[in-house]
Write a protein that holds these residues in place. Sequence first.
Motif, PDB file in Angstrom:
ATOM      1  N   LEU A 182      55.276 106.282  11.976  1.00 45.55           N
ATOM      2  CA  LEU A 182      54.793 104.878  12.770  1.00 45.55           C
ATOM      3  C   LEU A 182      53.825 103.910  11.937  1.00 45.55           C
ATOM      4  O   LEU A 182      53.310 104.394  11.042  1.00 45.55           O
ATOM      5  CB  LEU A 182      54.068 105.510  14.397  1.00 45.55           C
ATOM      6  CG  LEU A 182      54.699 106.543  15.044  1.00 45.55           C
ATOM      7  CD1 LEU A 182      53.960 106.832  16.310  1.00 45.55           C
ATOM      8  CD2 LEU A 182      55.953 105.829  15.831  1.00 45.55           C
ATOM      9  N   TYR A 206      60.100 109.455   9.718  1.00 45.68           N
ATOM     10  CA  TYR A 206      59.925 108.788  11.173  1.00 45.68           C
ATOM     11  C   TYR A 206      58.352 108.670  11.456  1.00 45.68           C
ATOM     12  O   TYR A 206      57.822 108.905  12.612  1.00 45.68           O
ATOM     13  CB  TYR A 206      60.007 110.109  12.145  1.00 45.68           C
ATOM     14  CG  TYR A 206      61.739 110.423  11.825  1.00 45.68           C
ATOM     15  CD1 TYR A 206      62.661 109.676  12.668  1.00 45.68           C
ATOM     16  CD2 TYR A 206      62.146 111.557  11.201  1.00 45.68           C
ATOM     17  CE1 TYR A 206      64.004 109.700  12.190  1.00 45.68           C
ATOM     18  CE2 TYR A 206      63.628 111.685  10.972  1.00 45.68           C
ATOM     19  CZ  TYR A 206      64.488 110.944  11.781  1.00 45.68           C
ATOM     20  OH  TYR A 206      65.962 111.079  11.565  1.00 45.68           O
ATOM     21  N   CYS A 239      57.186  96.769  20.034  1.00 51.20           N
ATOM     22  CA  CYS A 239      58.076  95.879  19.496  1.00 51.20           C
ATOM     23  C   CYS A 239      59.444  95.484  20.390  1.00 51.20           C
ATOM     24  O   CYS A 239      59.652  94.242  20.397  1.00 51.20           O
ATOM     25  CB  CYS A 239      58.761  96.316  18.214  1.00 51.20           C
ATOM     26  SG  CYS A 239      57.098  96.528  17.028  1.00 51.20           S
ATOM     27  N   PRO A 240      60.253  96.287  20.829  1.00 52.09           N
ATOM     28  CA  PRO A 240      61.531  96.026  21.532  1.00 52.09           C
ATOM     29  C   PRO A 240      60.924  95.226  22.917  1.00 52.09           C
ATOM     30  O   PRO A 240      61.485  94.292  23.408  1.00 52.09           O
ATOM     31  CB  PRO A 240      61.795  97.492  22.027  1.00 52.09           C
ATOM     32  CG  PRO A 240      61.485  98.575  20.903  1.00 52.09           C
ATOM     33  CD  PRO A 240      59.981  97.781  20.432  1.00 52.09           C
ATOM     34  N   MET A 255      50.944 104.348  21.932  1.00 49.81           N
ATOM     35  CA  MET A 255      50.725 104.418  20.573  1.00 49.81           C
ATOM     36  C   MET A 255      49.664 103.430  20.052  1.00 49.81           C
ATOM     37  O   MET A 255      49.638 102.319  20.775  1.00 49.81           O
ATOM     38  CB  MET A 255      51.893 103.950  19.526  1.00 49.81           C
ATOM     39  CG  MET A 255      51.532 103.806  18.121  1.00 49.81           C
ATOM     40  SD  MET A 255      53.063 103.556  17.139  1.00 49.81           S
ATOM     41  CE  MET A 255      53.865 102.173  18.259  1.00 49.81           C
ATOM     42  N   THR A 297      61.705  97.760  13.047  1.00 43.54           N
ATOM     43  CA  THR A 297      62.639  98.199  13.819  1.00 43.54           C
ATOM     44  C   THR A 297      62.632  99.486  14.380  1.00 43.54           C
ATOM     45  O   THR A 297      63.284  99.991  15.197  1.00 43.54           O
ATOM     46  CB  THR A 297      63.799  98.291  12.976  1.00 43.54           C
ATOM     47  OG1 THR A 297      64.148  99.203  11.778  1.00 43.54           O
ATOM     48  CG2 THR A 297      64.203  96.683  12.557  1.00 43.54           C
ATOM     49  N   PHE A 298      61.880 100.607  13.808  1.00 44.27           N
ATOM     50  CA  PHE A 298      61.553 101.923  13.875  1.00 44.27           C
ATOM     51  C   PHE A 298      60.618 102.137  15.455  1.00 44.27           C
ATOM     52  O   PHE A 298      60.094 103.130  15.830  1.00 44.27           O
ATOM     53  CB  PHE A 298      61.260 102.772  13.036  1.00 44.27           C
ATOM     54  CG  PHE A 298      62.486 103.175  12.027  1.00 44.27           C
ATOM     55  CD1 PHE A 298      62.994 104.376  12.209  1.00 44.27           C
ATOM     56  CD2 PHE A 298      62.923 102.412  11.105  1.00 44.27           C
ATOM     57  CE1 PHE A 298      64.069 104.922  11.560  1.00 44.27           C
ATOM     58  CE2 PHE A 298      63.904 102.620  10.223  1.00 44.27           C
ATOM     59  CZ  PHE A 298      64.456 103.869  10.316  1.00 44.27           C
ATOM     60  N   CYS A 299      59.736 100.882  15.523  1.00 42.57           N
ATOM     61  CA  CYS A 299      58.952 100.800  16.528  1.00 42.57           C
ATOM     62  C   CYS A 299      59.449 101.383  17.860  1.00 42.57           C
ATOM     63  O   CYS A 299      60.568 101.110  18.504  1.00 42.57           O
ATOM     64  CB  CYS A 299      58.181  99.537  16.761  1.00 42.57           C
ATOM     65  SG  CYS A 299      57.007  99.033  17.916  1.00 42.57           S
ATOM     66  N   PRO A 300      58.608 102.451  18.549  1.00 47.73           N
ATOM     67  CA  PRO A 300      59.429 103.063  19.817  1.00 47.73           C
ATOM     68  C   PRO A 300      58.934 102.375  21.214  1.00 47.73           C
ATOM     69  O   PRO A 300      59.735 102.568  21.979  1.00 47.73           O
ATOM     70  CB  PRO A 300      58.627 104.361  19.695  1.00 47.73           C
ATOM     71  CG  PRO A 300      57.569 104.061  19.087  1.00 47.73           C
ATOM     72  CD  PRO A 300      57.735 103.072  18.089  1.00 47.73           C
ATOM     73  N   ASP A 301      58.023 101.459  21.143  1.00 46.45           N
ATOM     74  CA  ASP A 301      57.880 100.718  22.333  1.00 46.45           C
ATOM     75  C   ASP A 301      57.446  99.412  22.300  1.00 46.45           C
ATOM     76  O   ASP A 301      58.070  98.634  22.881  1.00 46.45           O
ATOM     77  CB  ASP A 301      56.518 101.703  23.279  1.00 46.45           C
ATOM     78  CG  ASP A 301      55.564 101.956  22.006  1.00 46.45           C
ATOM     79  OD1 ASP A 301      55.490 101.177  20.681  1.00 46.45           O
ATOM     80  OD2 ASP A 301      54.744 102.972  22.279  1.00 46.45           O
TER      81      ASP A 301
END
Length: 210
Positions: A170, A168, A89-90, A1, A83-87
């Motif tokens: 980004l 959903y 942020c975690p 992204m 928190t919805f960040c898919p890659d």
Amino acid sequence: MTRTLSYAAIGAVVVLLGGTYAASAGWLDSLFGGSSEDVYADCRQGAVAGDIGGPFELVNKDGATVTDADVITEPTLVYFGYTFCPDVCPFDTARNAEAVDLLAERGMSATPVFISIDPERDTPEAVGEFAANLHPKMIGLTGSDEQVKAASQSYRTYYKKQDGDPDYYLVDHSTFTYLVLPEAGFVDYFRREVTPEQMADRVACFIEAT
């Protein structure tokens, strides 16, 4: 992204896929300015200006309004994400949490902070759960659109909601982590490629120099 970093006063930096940066390391360092009177000069990776960071008012996991003075009570690693960040942020927040654990092994205490830039979906409870799952000391913060925007502007971060699915979507956002000390304020920043060990070493330098 694709992530994009933009500062109204000093131009824009485009963040490439996966969070890597198009700009050179030297250019990024010059972006943050510097001072010949820097008492932490030996700890820094690059020069930084003193006009990043500052007061904020946000909402914690319990729905209580808190200020920067309530949150930044020891060396603090501040990160803006959602928190919805898919890659990105975690990965980044897990790295920050690991650095805090490495510092603890050295007898040094630091706090990781996660500030959501997606208040539309990130309730105080959701941000609190996200933070708690990453580290018991991590503080999750959100707020109204105005509160989040003010905090983001204070740290010169960038975020922009993408068009698409209303549930959903980004959010493009900058991915620096900021080191903030209770008395000195913002003192340094970390790029995505910095390892937990490198981050812990640099934060330890600041702690020992304080």
